[in-house]
Design a protein around this motif. Sequence first.
Motif, mmCIF file in Angstrom:
data_model
loop_
_atom_site.group_PDB
_atom_site.id
_atom_site.type_symbol
_atom_site.label_atom_id
_atom_site.label_comp_id
_atom_site.label_asym_id
_atom_site.label_seq_id
_atom_site.Cartn_x
_atom_site.Cartn_y
_atom_site.Cartn_z
ATOM 1 N N ALA A 266 0.857 -1.183 0.000
ATOM 2 C CA ALA A 266 0.000 0.000 0.000
ATOM 3 C C ALA A 266 0.893 1.233 0.000
ATOM 4 C CB ALA A 266 -0.911 -0.004 1.220
ATOM 5 N N VAL A 267 0.675 2.109 -0.995
ATOM 6 C CA VAL A 267 1.440 3.342 -1.071
ATOM 7 C C VAL A 267 0.639 4.423 -0.349
ATOM 8 C CG1 VAL A 267 2.474 5.046 -2.602
ATOM 9 C CG2 VAL A 267 2.403 2.641 -3.285
ATOM 10 N N ARG A 268 1.224 4.996 0.705
ATOM 11 C CA ARG A 268 0.471 5.963 1.507
ATOM 12 C C ARG A 268 1.324 7.202 1.770
ATOM 13 N NH1 ARG A 268 -1.938 2.511 6.361
ATOM 14 N NH2 ARG A 268 0.198 2.638 7.111
ATOM 15 N N MET A 269 0.748 8.365 1.557
ATOM 16 C CA MET A 269 1.485 9.606 1.820
ATOM 17 C C MET A 269 0.612 10.526 2.656
ATOM 18 S SD MET A 269 1.446 10.706 -2.129
ATOM 19 C CE MET A 269 1.958 12.396 -1.961
ATOM 20 N N ASN A 270 1.242 11.368 3.497
ATOM 21 C CA ASN A 270 0.405 12.217 4.334
ATOM 22 C C ASN A 270 0.081 13.542 3.655
ATOM 23 O OD1 ASN A 270 2.454 14.056 4.957
ATOM 24 N ND2 ASN A 270 2.841 13.205 6.984
ATOM 25 N N ASP A 271 -0.934 14.204 4.180
ATOM 26 C CA ASP A 271 -1.403 15.429 3.525
ATOM 27 C C ASP A 271 -0.375 16.563 3.627
ATOM 28 O OD1 ASP A 271 -1.757 15.638 6.241
ATOM 29 O OD2 ASP A 271 -3.724 16.596 6.138
ATOM 30 N N ASN A 272 0.532 16.504 4.617
ATOM 31 C CA ASN A 272 1.577 17.535 4.693
ATOM 32 C C ASN A 272 2.492 17.466 3.472
ATOM 33 O OD1 ASN A 272 0.803 18.569 7.219
ATOM 34 N ND2 ASN A 272 1.819 16.859 8.244
ATOM 35 N N LEU A 273 2.771 16.236 3.046
ATOM 36 C CA LEU A 273 3.611 16.063 1.862
ATOM 37 C C LEU A 273 2.909 16.680 0.652
ATOM 38 C CD1 LEU A 273 6.290 14.689 0.911
ATOM 39 C CD2 LEU A 273 4.941 12.690 0.326
ATOM 40 N N LEU A 274 1.589 16.458 0.571
ATOM 41 C CA LEU A 274 0.826 17.008 -0.552
ATOM 42 C C LEU A 274 0.759 18.527 -0.503
ATOM 43 C CD1 LEU A 274 -2.066 14.416 -0.614
ATOM 44 C CD2 LEU A 274 -0.489 14.882 -2.493
ATOM 45 N N LYS A 275 0.613 19.078 0.721
ATOM 46 C CA LYS A 275 0.421 20.520 0.862
ATOM 47 C C LYS A 275 1.727 21.291 0.755
ATOM 48 C CE LYS A 275 -3.300 20.173 4.150
ATOM 49 N NZ LYS A 275 -3.509 20.142 5.574
#
Length: 440
Positions: free
Chosen positions: A274-283
């Motif tokens: 499962a590839v999971r990234m947090n919203d801080n990385l996106l923002k």
Amino acid sequence: MSKKIFWPTILFVIAISAAIGLLAPTSHNAAARAIGEIAPVSDVWRAALPHDPAAATDAYMARISPAAKARSDAYFEGGYWLTLWDLVMTLVASWLLLTSGVLARLRDKLEQRSRSKGLLVLVMGLGYILLSTLISLPLTVYQGFYREHEYGLANQTLLPWLGEQAIATAVACIIGPLFLALIYWVIRRAPKTWPVWGAVVTVGFMSFMMLLGPVYIDPLFNTYKPITDEKIKQPILSMARANGVPTDNVYEFDASKQSNRISANVSGIFGSAAVRMNDNLLKRTTLPEIKGVLGHEIGHYVLDHIYTGIIEFGIILVVGFAFLHWALRYSITRWGQQFGIRDASDPLGLPLVVGIFSIYMFAATPVLNTMTRVQEAQADAFGLNASQEPDGFAEVDLKLTEYRKSNPGDLEEFFFFDHPSPKKRIFASMRWKAEHLKLD
Ligand SMILES: [Zn+2]
């Protein structure tokens, strides 16, 4: 400690914890402040970077303001001491629980009601976990709440934070006693060779938890949902496919409710991924930075770091359990009668077991850190090759200096760093870039 003052002490400890929590500074809008401290640049700046890796690294490092560097150095160096205070706290909790006789009374009562040894360990384990969690609460609140706000790294107010601590304790109260029951079963069945079998059982239990964790435990703290932005999803999936990672979705989770830290992971064991990234990385980052990070995470997966990590940790465990076996026998011979501990299989010895094992794990810190750090450097190299984004990855490494000392000495890195230092990672990125510029 006498029996009479045990419960008043617990009440006092809870009051101290509440005071620490209420007196904590609040760090509003920490994200904006943290970003502001690293000088922003454009593609023009990146294009003009010197080709020499050392000079390019210096250009990146020069963007950290002296104030930001002083703050992250202080935060990270404080962490060295916290490792020691955590150990001291565990030993204090063990001492309180042994000398007050509170666990001895619990054992005696349980033994009057039931002859099941497994049930005895389950309840004693639960009692130990609950009481030691309470005793170390002041340090937990300082370390996990007060200090994080002091350095502007946390976003959560006290009540939601306490709520998460309660959930984490509840999870520990289910998993911990089950694990202890298994270990004590091994000790009863193989009183002489249990260090080896105990390590085998622990490794099996850890693998089982890695399978369950992402599905049942992580969602207790954060909400996971598929990423809808195709501009981000497709390049990540393309990189995953190119490297044989069996997945067709990318998830994001709302870590920003806890902190501003950027992170991602590619989790999965026994063929799942499962590839999971947090919203801080996106923002907080651009696509090249995201690709740099995910390339690194895919590296962990492809290089089987979970399996090599488990095997390496298993070896550390066998040695640790052998030490525990010896030290426990010695301690029980010496103090067993005083505290009412009969032998190694008596769960009244739990405070001794945890205390002795914590001393071992403390001493093993540099070894454990080096094991992880080596894997991280491998994932870095893999990630640069997979993502081909040296500047993106260097940019993220620069952002990580918010909470990681940017340029430690070599010995300091050996002892305390579980990742290569940001400066070393930026240098590795710039070296990759320089060598590839040559190839073009
Ligand atoms: Zn990593």
